[in-house]
Every structure is written in C-alpha cells, then in structure tokens.
Design a protein around this motif. Structure first.
Motif, PDB file in Angstrom:
ATOM      1  N   MET A  98       0.884  -1.199  -0.185  1.00 10.21           N
ATOM      2  CA  MET A  98      -0.050   0.041  -0.183  1.00 10.21           C
ATOM      3  C   MET A  98       0.896   1.244  -0.065  1.00 10.21           C
ATOM      4  SD  MET A  98      -3.125  -1.088   2.405  1.00 10.21           S
ATOM      5  CE  MET A  98      -4.203  -2.677   1.921  1.00 10.21           C
ATOM      6  N   ARG A 105      -3.305   4.497  -1.216  1.00 12.75           N
ATOM      7  CA  ARG A 105      -4.619   4.897  -0.829  1.00 12.75           C
ATOM      8  C   ARG A 105      -5.052   6.217  -0.513  1.00 12.75           C
ATOM      9  NH1 ARG A 105      -7.160  -0.029   0.771  1.00 12.75           N
ATOM     10  NH2 ARG A 105      -6.475  -1.727  -0.471  1.00 12.75           N
ATOM     11  N   GLU A 127      -5.126   4.298   4.156  1.00 17.48           N
ATOM     12  CA  GLU A 127      -5.298   2.940   4.598  1.00 17.48           C
ATOM     13  C   GLU A 127      -3.622   2.227   4.418  1.00 17.48           C
ATOM     14  OE1 GLU A 127      -9.294   4.086   3.266  1.00 17.48           O
ATOM     15  OE2 GLU A 127      -7.245   4.121   2.374  1.00 17.48           O
TER      16      GLU A 127
END
Length: 313
Positions: free
Chosen positions: A263, A299, A303
């Motif tokens: 991420m 994100r 997140e």
C-alpha cells in the motif's frame, strides 16, 4: 584512474538500500510507469460494476467505467560538486577520491531516506494531503523521561500492547496482509519494547531468518517485521508531523511508522554521476551525483499506513 561511472552507479544504489533497509519493503513502481526518469504515471481503474442478487428489473442499466491516472514528480537529489586537487590525488597515501565520494554518498543516502519517509505520510501528487490524525495512535505505557533531544517533561513508554493495538487498527482498515507488514521505530522505542534482559526478546529475534536480518529486520512481533532508525518522525503536541531538521520544541515527541508494503510505493528514476577530470581552472578533478527517487501512499485515505506517537504523560 578516472572515476568508473557504472561502478559508482551500482555503489550508490547498493548503499541507498543498505543504509535504508526499510526501502526494500516498499513496493517498486515498474520502470514502464516512469516517464523520462522524472514523472510517475500510473493508470487507475475506475469503480467496478455493481453486483445485484436475484435481479428482477430488466433491462439492467448499462454503465461505463471511467478510468483515471495518477501523476507525480519524482524528487531530485543532487550533491554539491566536490573538488579534488591534482596534488591530493597524487601525493596522499590513501584514495582521497574514494574517501570524499563515500562521504557524499552517505549524505545523499540520508537525505533520500528522509524524503521517502516524508512521501509516505504527505502526498506528492499535488494536493498535499497528509496522513489523517486518526491514523496516529499514541503509546500507553508508564511515565518516563522524554528521550527526544530538545524535548522536556515525561512521556508514556512504548509497550507491546501498543503494537497489538496497531495490528488491530490496520486489520479494521482491511489493510492487513500476513508477511507484508513492517514497522520502522526509533532506537529509543526498542529500549522500552525489547529490554536486553527479557527472555521473550530472544524469541522475537529467533523468528527472523538470516536473509531478513541482512535486510535490516531485527525482530518479528505481532506480525510486524521490526526495523530501527536513530530517528523516524517528530510530532508536535497536536499530532502534526514536523519536517526533518526542524527545531524540536519542548512538547514534541518521537513516532514510528507502520505500513503494508503493498500500500506504499517507491520509484527510482535517473541516477547520474558527473565528472570533470583535469579541469584547467581548478587543477584537479570535480565530481557530483544526482539521484531521482520518489514515492507515495497508494490509498487516498492512507489505509495501510499509520504512526505510533509517544504520548505525553
């Protein structure tokens, strides 16, 4: 002998990753997504089609998926040109060139690490979005004197329960992936979390493979690969992230970062070594380096990225 450009390029890239092991645990943007070594261009898929259970209305509505893109500029890091005189190259008993340039590469490595950490919590895409304060948890341990140089008063110690809370927080974000979770903590946090006389610490260390240890992982706790750095982030009393090098206020506190490697992304752009040997004006050689590197949290609402701040006691 002149500077061997390709060898130095490999040396710089190797040192960047060796000195900043956490960079190895961030997903790498494909070279095909980097335009001219300076701009990252990543296509973004639009919203997926809606799923209806036991559809009764026909004909179904036809919709078109609107794809987008993410563009951001990679940061450029350059060293000041360094001059090595002909006399120094000839007369000194050690390789002056190598000594000076090694020091420059070390400084370059430090700046890039701080730049990448900043990009993980402040978006480089153009809107200057910063990590939400809701993604910043605080320590809950006993009171102890502030470890951050320049800060005063007491702070709450780092505890294993805080790591468990962080694990639960990232799970609630649906950002948890086994084997992909990492933490970079300031050295002072390790003293609280992993005292040398604790038998549990030895268990945490035994869970690390030799390959992981070479890549900077020192322990595995609560599903996180734990790494350390002399300093990670400094936050003020309102949980605002301070810039690296900013003056430390009495109420500031240290913080560590936790992330899912899928991420967050990094992008290596151009890496250039410049040289001008036997310069007639400087009577010697002149060298400098340029590295382009950037990154971001993938994100929109961050997140998979969170900080643990040492709380005021």
């Amino acid at each position: 002998m002149g500077l061997q450009i390709e060898i130095w390029k490999d040396t710089i890239e190797e040192k960047l990753l060796k000195d900043n092991a956490f960079l190895k645990f961030i997903s790498n943007v494909s070279e095909s997504n980097i335009i001219n070594g300076t701009i990252v261009h990543i296509p973004q898929a639009g919203e997926p089609s809606k799923v209806v259970k036991n559809r009764t209305t026909l004909p179904a509505e036809v919709k078109r998926r609107n794809d987008g893109e993410v563009l951001y500029k990679i940061d450029e890091y350059t060293t000041d040109p360094v001059h090595i005189s002909n006399a120094e190259s000839v007369e000194l008993s050690y390789d002056k060139r190598r000594s000076v340039l090694d020091q420059d590469v070390a400084n370059l490595s430090e700046e890039i690490a701080e730049g990448m950490l900043t990009n993980m919590v402040v978006s480089p895409v153009g809107d200057n979005r910063a990590l939400p304060t809701g993604n910043i948890l605080e320590t809950t341990g006993e009171s102890t004197r502030a470890s951050l140089t320049g800060a005063t008063g007491n702070r709450k110690k780092w505890t294993l329960s805080d790591l468990q809370r962080m694990r639960n927080f990232l799970r609630q974000q649906k950002a948890w992936q086994e084997g992909k979770m990492h933490a970079l903590l300031p050295d002072s946090a390790l003293m609280d979390l992993f005292p040398a006389d604790s038998t549990v610490v030895a268990t945490y260390m035994q869970g690390v493979t030799e390959d992981e240890r070479r890549n900077g992982v020192i322990m595995k706790v609560q599903g996180f690969n734990i790494m350390s750095r002399s300093s990670v982030f400094v936050l003020d009393n309102n949980k605002s992230i301070k810039a690296f090098g900013a003056t430390v206020a009495a109420t500031d506190s240290e913080a560590g970062i936790f992330w899912n490697e899928n991420m967050v992304e990094k992008a290596f752009g151009n890496l250039e070594t410049f040289e001008r040997e036997k310069d007639p004006q400087y009577y010697g050689d002149i060298y400098s380096f340029l590295v382009r590197m950037g990154g971001r949290a993938k994100r929109k609402n961050y997140e998979g990225v969170a900080l643990l701040k040492q709380a005021n006691a």
